[in-house]
Design an enzyme around this catalytic site. Structure first.
Site, PDB file in Angstrom:
ATOM      1  N   CYS A 118     -18.931  14.321   9.170  1.00 46.34           N
ATOM      2  CA  CYS A 118     -17.773  15.132   9.586  1.00 46.34           C
ATOM      3  C   CYS A 118     -18.059  16.633   9.533  1.00 46.34           C
ATOM      4  O   CYS A 118     -17.299  17.423  10.087  1.00 46.34           O
ATOM      5  CB  CYS A 118     -16.555  14.789   8.746  1.00 46.34           C
ATOM      6  SG  CYS A 118     -16.066  13.080   8.956  1.00 46.34           S
ATOM      7  N   HIS A 258     -11.450  20.395   9.441  1.00 46.30           N
ATOM      8  CA  HIS A 258     -11.750  19.015   9.837  1.00 46.30           C
ATOM      9  C   HIS A 258     -10.480  18.185   9.663  1.00 46.30           C
ATOM     10  O   HIS A 258      -9.765  18.329   8.677  1.00 46.30           O
ATOM     11  CB  HIS A 258     -12.878  18.476   8.956  1.00 46.30           C
ATOM     12  CG  HIS A 258     -13.098  17.011   9.116  1.00 46.30           C
ATOM     13  ND1 HIS A 258     -13.301  16.427  10.351  1.00 46.30           N
ATOM     14  CD2 HIS A 258     -13.144  15.994   8.205  1.00 46.30           C
ATOM     15  CE1 HIS A 258     -13.461  15.125  10.189  1.00 46.30           C
ATOM     16  NE2 HIS A 258     -13.362  14.835   8.905  1.00 46.30           N
ATOM     17  N   ASN A 288      -9.167  10.949  12.993  1.00 48.20           N
ATOM     18  CA  ASN A 288     -10.426  11.565  12.553  1.00 48.20           C
ATOM     19  C   ASN A 288     -11.534  11.169  13.529  1.00 48.20           C
ATOM     20  O   ASN A 288     -11.973  10.017  13.531  1.00 48.20           O
ATOM     21  CB  ASN A 288     -10.735  11.081  11.130  1.00 48.20           C
ATOM     22  CG  ASN A 288     -12.004  11.703  10.571  1.00 48.20           C
ATOM     23  OD1 ASN A 288     -12.754  12.381  11.282  1.00 48.20           O
ATOM     24  ND2 ASN A 288     -12.264  11.465   9.297  1.00 48.20           N
TER      25      ASN A 288
HETATM   26  O1  UT7 Z   1     -13.738  12.465   7.272  1.00 48.58           O
HETATM   27  C1  UT7 Z   1     -14.520  12.065   6.198  1.00 48.58           C
HETATM   28  C2  UT7 Z   1     -13.843  12.231   4.943  1.00 48.58           C
HETATM   29  N1  UT7 Z   1     -12.836  11.225   4.758  1.00 48.58           N
HETATM   30  C3  UT7 Z   1     -11.711  11.546   4.190  1.00 48.58           C
HETATM   31  O2  UT7 Z   1     -11.495  12.706   3.914  1.00 48.58           O
HETATM   32  C4  UT7 Z   1     -10.742  10.451   3.826  1.00 48.58           C
HETATM   33  C5  UT7 Z   1     -10.336  10.615   2.403  1.00 48.58           C
HETATM   34  N2  UT7 Z   1      -9.414   9.610   1.882  1.00 48.58           N
HETATM   35  C6  UT7 Z   1      -8.143   9.488   2.319  1.00 48.58           C
HETATM   36  O3  UT7 Z   1      -7.730  10.148   3.250  1.00 48.58           O
HETATM   37  C7  UT7 Z   1      -7.200   8.591   1.554  1.00 48.58           C
HETATM   38  O4  UT7 Z   1      -7.817   8.192   0.352  1.00 48.58           O
HETATM   39  C8  UT7 Z   1      -6.773   7.335   2.352  1.00 48.58           C
HETATM   40  C9  UT7 Z   1      -5.871   7.729   3.498  1.00 48.58           C
HETATM   41  C10 UT7 Z   1      -7.980   6.591   2.851  1.00 48.58           C
HETATM   42  C11 UT7 Z   1      -5.983   6.394   1.418  1.00 48.58           C
HETATM   43  O5  UT7 Z   1      -4.839   7.073   0.893  1.00 48.58           O
HETATM   44  P1  UT7 Z   1      -4.459   6.891  -0.649  1.00 48.58           P
HETATM   45  O6  UT7 Z   1      -3.193   7.614  -0.877  1.00 48.58           O
HETATM   46  O7  UT7 Z   1      -5.676   7.326  -1.436  1.00 48.58           O
HETATM   47  O8  UT7 Z   1      -4.161   5.348  -0.752  1.00 48.58           O
HETATM   48  P2  UT7 Z   1      -4.878   4.273  -1.675  1.00 48.58           P
HETATM   49  O9  UT7 Z   1      -6.299   4.066  -1.252  1.00 48.58           O
HETATM   50  O10 UT7 Z   1      -4.610   4.674  -3.071  1.00 48.58           O
HETATM   51  O11 UT7 Z   1      -4.084   2.955  -1.330  1.00 48.58           O
HETATM   52  C12 UT7 Z   1      -2.756   2.778  -1.720  1.00 48.58           C
HETATM   53  C13 UT7 Z   1      -2.265   1.416  -1.277  1.00 48.58           C
HETATM   54  C14 UT7 Z   1      -3.177   0.260  -1.689  1.00 48.58           C
HETATM   55  O12 UT7 Z   1      -2.338  -0.801  -2.067  1.00 48.58           O
HETATM   56  P3  UT7 Z   1      -2.110  -1.170  -3.624  1.00 48.58           P
HETATM   57  O13 UT7 Z   1      -3.469  -1.515  -4.139  1.00 48.58           O
HETATM   58  O14 UT7 Z   1      -1.551   0.084  -4.243  1.00 48.58           O
HETATM   59  O15 UT7 Z   1      -1.142  -2.299  -3.577  1.00 48.58           O
HETATM   60  C15 UT7 Z   1      -3.873  -0.116  -0.393  1.00 48.58           C
HETATM   61  O16 UT7 Z   1      -4.218  -1.476  -0.355  1.00 48.58           O
HETATM   62  O17 UT7 Z   1      -2.170   1.363   0.136  1.00 48.58           O
HETATM   63  C16 UT7 Z   1      -2.783   0.176   0.627  1.00 48.58           C
HETATM   64  N3  UT7 Z   1      -3.337   0.429   1.968  1.00 48.58           N
HETATM   65  C17 UT7 Z   1      -2.622   0.257   3.079  1.00 48.58           C
HETATM   66  N4  UT7 Z   1      -1.367  -0.167   3.302  1.00 48.58           N
HETATM   67  C18 UT7 Z   1      -0.937  -0.210   4.584  1.00 48.58           C
HETATM   68  C19 UT7 Z   1      -4.574   0.885   2.279  1.00 48.58           C
HETATM   69  N5  UT7 Z   1      -4.669   1.006   3.605  1.00 48.58           N
HETATM   70  C20 UT7 Z   1      -3.477   0.629   4.131  1.00 48.58           C
HETATM   71  C21 UT7 Z   1      -2.974   0.547   5.436  1.00 48.58           C
HETATM   72  N6  UT7 Z   1      -1.714   0.144   5.614  1.00 48.58           N
HETATM   73  N7  UT7 Z   1      -3.723   0.892   6.523  1.00 48.58           N
END
Ligand code: UT7
Length: 333
Positions: A118, A258, A288
């Site tokens: 990225c 980004h 992204n």
């Molecule tokens: O470009 C390269 C660099 N990349 C980035 O900068 C991405 C960085 N990371 C992120 O943007 C975030 O960490 C994410 C958007 C990927 C995830 O957001 P989060 O607030 O960190 O969510 P999480 O991973 O803590 O997940 C929370 C919950 C989980 O459920 P439980 O375990 O709490 O029951 C996931 O299973 O959300 C669930 N979940 C979803 N639910 C519905 C994960 N993906 C989804 C989804 N739809 N697509």
């Protein structure tokens, strides 16, 4: 890396190309366990573009470059160099820059691909600008392109909803004194390699029936580790660059971060004490697109007359590697 160029070099033209197929959050909710509300509130994404299967990076990169050439009013034969930033090249080799060179007819250019995920566009911009400033070449094109739909695992909802396909391109050449790239700070930290990567398909783990069955040719991301590091480094690095050059947030006309997650972008804007209206946002429409986020957002800012000659502009990125960086420019046209 901390650098200032030996001569004034800047961006003098921009272009972009997106596939026509729009994939909304609701579309995704029909093929995986997700919903519009989760994706929007966690990331800021409403929809993305996914290319038709069989579309290579060059097929978006070449039209984006042609648009940048047209906007600059020059011919492809006037380019000396094409640098393509991508993690989804047409093939492992030859380089996608060679295919784009042929497609646009840049008969006097050499080229190479650069992989900084990225941060790829920022790294490529600085590599090209350094060669122009040093006098090795007169004019370069930098293309940021990714067909992320080819490497997302639809069985992994936590990563597959985040990415889209697209290409952006800029022309890089000498500009008036006082304009162009003022300063950059680029960084890598390889201890973060395991948090965002494609495990197989390289020399470490060549493609095999086993790697395909294990779905190792897709993106693997530890979202929260990447999130925490991205928030800290993108914000701190942008702030460092501003402080080093004696600028405050209110002097910044445009901030082009980004586009990975609106929460990461907002944190960086806050650290710069920036009026939110000065941040370029297109993650809602394109998600992204990896190496393409910054050049496409920049192109759209130019199209919307959000930047004028002499304006202070900051670009900032964070990505796999880990890689990150920021570049400060005075807009050159
Ligand atoms: O470009 C390269 C660099 N990349 C980035 O900068 C991405 C960085 N990371 C992120 O943007 C975030 O960490 C994410 C958007 C990927 C995830 O957001 P989060 O607030 O960190 O969510 P999480 O991973 O803590 O997940 C929370 C919950 C989980 O459920 P439980 O375990 O709490 O029951 C996931 O299973 O959300 C669930 N979940 C979803 N639910 C519905 C994960 N993906 C989804 C989804 N739809 N697509």
């Amino acid at each position: 890396m901390n650098r200032r160029l030996a001569a004034p070099v800047g961006i003098t033209g921009t272009g972009e190309c997106f596939p026509s197929r729009v994939v909304t959050n609701d579309d995704l909710s029909k093929i995986m366990e997700t919903n519009d509300e989760w994706i929007r509130t966690r990331t800021g994404i409403r929809e993305r573009r996914w290319a038709e299967p069989g579309t290579g990076a060059s097929q978006l990169g070449a039209p984006a470059l042609q648009m940048a050439l047209d906007n600059r009013g020059i011919k492809a034969s006037e380019l000396d160099l094409i640098v393509v930033a991508t993690v989804t090249p047409d093939t492992m080799f030859p380089a996608t820059s060679c295919r784009i060179q042929d497609m646009v007819g840049a008969t006097n250019a050499f080229g190479f691909d650069l992989n900084a995920a990225c941060s790829g566009f920022l790294f490529a911009l600085n590599a090209a600008a350094g060669m122009v400033a040093g006098g090795a070449i007169n004019r370069a094109a930098v293309v940021g392109v990714d067909i992320m739909s080819t490497i997302i695992n639809l069985e992994d909802r936590s990563t597959s909803v985040l990415f889209g396909d697209g290409a952006g391109a800029v022309i890089v050449e000498r500009v008036e004194e006082g304009l162009g790239i003022l300063d950059s700070e680029l960084k890598v930290d390889g201890t973060g390699a395991c948090f965002l990567h494609m495990p197989a398909g390289g020399s470490l783990k060549p493609a095999s029936a086993e790697t395909v069955a294990a779905r190792e040719h897709y993106i693997h991301q530890s979202g929260s580790e990447v999130f925490k590091k991205a928030v800290r480094e993108m914000a701190d690095n942008s702030r460092l660059l501003m402080d080093r050059n004696g600028f405050t947030g209110d002097q910044l006309k445009l901030f082009v971060p980004h586009q990975a997650n609106i929460r990461i972008m907002d944190a960086a804007a806050k650290r710069l004490e920036l009026d939110p209206s000065r941040m370029m946002v297109n993650i809602d429409r394109y998600a992204n697109t990896t190496a393409a986020t910054i050049p496409t957002a920049l192109h759209q800012a130019v199209q919307e007359n959000r930047v004028e000659k002499g304006d202070l502009v900051a670009l900032a990125a964070f990505g796999a590697g880990f890689t990150w960086g920021a570049t400060l420019l005075r807009w050159a046209y």
